[in-house]
Enzyme design. Structure first.
Site, short mmCIF file in Angstrom:
data_model
loop_
_atom_site.label_atom_id
_atom_site.label_comp_id
_atom_site.label_asym_id
_atom_site.label_seq_id
_atom_site.Cartn_x
_atom_site.Cartn_y
_atom_site.Cartn_z
N ASN A 164 0.82 -1.22 0.00
CA ASN A 164 0.00 0.00 0.00
C ASN A 164 0.85 1.26 0.00
O ASN A 164 0.34 2.36 0.19
CB ASN A 164 -0.93 0.00 1.21
CG ASN A 164 -2.06 -1.00 1.07
OD1 ASN A 164 -2.47 -1.32 -0.04
ND2 ASN A 164 -2.55 -1.50 2.19
N CYS A 222 2.76 6.40 7.65
CA CYS A 222 4.08 6.99 7.50
C CYS A 222 4.60 6.67 6.11
O CYS A 222 4.57 5.50 5.68
CB CYS A 222 5.02 6.44 8.57
SG CYS A 222 6.74 6.98 8.42
N HIS A 277 2.98 2.44 2.15
CA HIS A 277 3.34 3.11 3.39
C HIS A 277 4.12 2.13 4.26
O HIS A 277 4.17 0.93 3.99
CB HIS A 277 2.11 3.69 4.12
CG HIS A 277 1.06 2.68 4.47
ND1 HIS A 277 -0.27 2.87 4.22
CD2 HIS A 277 1.15 1.46 5.06
CE1 HIS A 277 -0.96 1.83 4.64
NE2 HIS A 277 -0.13 0.96 5.16
#
Length: 400
Positions: free
Chosen positions: A270, A307, A272
């Site tokens: 994804n 993040c 991240h």
């Protein structure tokens, strides 16, 4: 164009839609230019040719350059009860998989690391969706989710570990899902020894949906609810009657690690940072002297935001040296320790000849953690965490 064929002494791979040369024809390897002797055999009923060794066969130019992911992954389109490749099966709606702890999944003490355990939880969760026949080409996303451009993100996770598997040990991991509010999903796990049936660890988590483009949380579409709700089970691995609140830390925390930069290898499908990487950053703030004598017995994580690869992360850690641990939780820890005694396992205090009373009176050490993005204007929280620790067991709690 060429198709590469591979086979073993026990199996053959069929050539599909390829222009097959005559028997024992010599052709050039398209990579090295070397001449390759093709040894092709015909099936008894004039079926397709098969290769008995690695060979390169010229194919029609209209064929694909790289095999499609659907062909390479062989994702089931219908519910499967048994997965022989992963040693997994569906039992009463739950997914159960047999796993061997490998050398790269253990630390210097030859027991599985918390990162390895979390990775196994994630892998079995994805395999559960795989077996359900609902998996699209996303990271655990169903067909309805992909249609609505949605992905799963974890919002809360709790893991309790009574014992750690050792290198070479065979364990069984069972996972199942249930409803969590109107728009969430709960996923639970249980890890136990295949040899003894002793439960090693329990885990529970809460998941919500995020729009992959806007990166905002989304309600669960009805078509997605219709896909996953038949799989919901009401049982829970960990019952949270009074969820613990994790306090926010600031820059006055005792231990601080700054300028943590994600690597490309830290990103998941994804795009991240994978949540297991967060745990690694958290544990790096704890002093080595403490880690030599104590092992993680539980971890609670509250995820606030994702993040990315360009974010600079700061890890904060504050020890709970006063032992101000909620009495209910402490009592529950003691009850579980006593119950484990009947499962042929001993608390570390007993093994160290300190007596039963001292073992039960020892309060676990705990730490509060915070990961945040370090920026000049705004420090955004990534995840809050709380870890609980107990003394390491100095010997294996089973007779030799």
């Amino acid at each position: 164009m060429w198709c590469s064929l591979f086979s073993s002494s026990t199996s053959h791979f069929t050539i599909i839609k390829c222009s097959i040369p005559s028997d024992n024809q010599e052709s050039k390897n398209p990579i090295s230019g070397n001449v390759v002797k093709l040894d092709l055999l015909k099936s008894k009923k004039n079926g397709p040719h098969v290769a008995t060794k690695t060979s390169f066969v010229p194919c029609d130019e209209t064929l694909y350059n790289i095999p499609r992911p659907q062909i390479r992954q062989n994702i089931p389109s219908k519910k499967q009860l048994v997965d022989t490749y992963r040693q997994g099966l569906i039992v009463e709606g739950a997914y159960r998989q047999t796993v061997v702890i490998r050398s790269y999944e253990v630390g210097p003490d030859k027991v599985a690391t918390i990162e390895s355990i979390l990775n196994l939880l994630q892998e079995t969760a994805l395999n559960h969706v795989w077996m359900s026949g609902l998996l699209s080409d996303g990271f655990g996303a169903t067909h309805g989710m992909m249609k609505n451009n949605l992905i799963w993100v974890v919002s809360r996770m709790q893991v309790q570990i009574d014992h750690y598997p050792i290198w070479g040990e065979v364990i069984e991991i069972e996972t199942w899902v249930g409803a969590s509010g109107k728009n969430g999903m709960r996923r639970d796990w249980q890890i136990r020894s295949q040899a003894t049936g002793l439960v090693f660890a329990r885990a529970t988590s809460t998941w919500v949906m995020m729009n992959q483009q806007t990166r905002r949380l989304s309600k669960m579409p009805e078509e997605v609810r219709a896909e996953i709700s038949p799989w919901f089970i009401s049982k829970q691995a960990i019952k949270e009657e009074n969820p613990i609140k994790i306090e926010k830390l600031d820059d006055t925390a005792k231990y601080v690690l700054s300028n943590l930069k994600p690597k490309r290898s830290d990103l998941d499908m994804n795009h991240h940072v994978n949540n297991v990487k967060y745990v690694r950053w958290m544990l790096e703030t704890i002093p080595d002297q403490f880690l030599e004598s104590y092992q993680l017995s539980s971890i609670l994580l509250e995820y606030r935001r994702e993040c990315g690869s360009s974010d600079i992360v700061q890890a904060l850690c504050e020890p709970d040296e006063e032992g101000t641990f909620d009495d209910v939780v402490v009592d529950d820890q003691h009850k579980r320790r006593i119950s484990v005694l009947h499962g042929f396992s001993l608390a570390s205090g007993i093994l160290e000849a300190n007596g039963l009373l001292e073992s039960l009176n020892q309060r676990p050490f705990s730490y509060t953690h915070l990961l945040k993005i370090k920026e000049q204007i705004k420090n955004e929280e990534i995840v809050r965490g709380r870890t609980t620790w107990k003394r390491k067991i100095s010997s294996i709690p089973f007779p030799a």
